[in-house]
Design a protein around this motif. Structure first.
Motif: not given
Length: 202
Positions: A151-153, A155, A160, A162-164, A166, A178, A196, A201
């Motif tokens: 689970d990421g994007a 930026t 790139w 990982a959302r967790d 942040v 971030l 985002l 995000w």
């Protein structure tokens, strides 16, 4: 020992960046040789200080003994890292993992660590993990494809995330920064900011 540890750590990382496609055991073998050179010089200097003279005839034997000890120490490190790198047993609640196309390029002690971010540096890629970072030879686009299950994007054209990972967001002028776990700061460019924001995000 301190000198050997210092050279062993740095030479191991340099060899991994220089020849990332070589088998891992060759990295450890070359590191053992690289460590032996400065340590042999140090041992010869200490012996000369105690004896009051420098005996060059003892150089080959001294290097041999230092090499044996270095090979043993790096061998223990290799086995330890291999044991640490054993993948956890897969189960119904197993966390998603990046593809081996990415993780197999990492040092053994980082292969099972959570990936926090991917950062492009010229022709190399810095992989930030929960246990530290490593520089590997890989394109960011290929690494993002390998991290598709996470689970990421992207930026930024060079990042790139990982959302967790942040922990904090600083916004301004259509951009953002971030702050990730471990204090890593990843930029969000104007290109990726709207996407985002829509994804929640920030």
């Amino acid at each position: 020992m301190a000198l050997g540890g210092l050279f062993g750590w740095n030479s191991g990382n340099l060899i991994a960046c220089w020849k990332p496609d070589w088998p891992l055991w060759t990295h450890y073998a070359l590191a053992a040789v690289a460590v032996s050179v400065p340590v042999t010089v140090a041992v010869m200097a200490i012996n000369a200080w105690f004896d009051g003279r420098l005996d060059w005839r003892g150089l080959p034997l001294t290097f041999f003994f230092v090499l044996v000890i270095s090979a043993f120490a790096t061998g223990v490190g290799y086995v330890t890292d291999r044991l640490r790198a054993r993948p956890p047993a897969a189960g119904p609640g197993a966390s998603p993992r990046a593809s081996p196309a990415l993780t197999d390029k990492l040092p053994l002690n980082l292969r099972n660590a959570p990936i926090l971010a991917l950062q492009s540096e010229d022709h190399y890629l810095r992989v930030h993990t929960g246990r530290g970072d490593a520089l590997i030879l890989m394109r960011l686009s290929d690494a993002i494809a390998a991290a598709e299950a996470l689970d990421g994007a992207q930026t930024h054209r060079s990042w790139w995330v990982a959302r967790d990972a942040v922990r904090q967001v600083r916004k301004g002028d259509g951009r953002a920064t971030l702050t990730l776990e471990g204090g890593i700061e990843a930029p969000v460019s104007r290109t990726y900011y709207p996407k985002l924001r829509e994804a929640g995000w920030f």
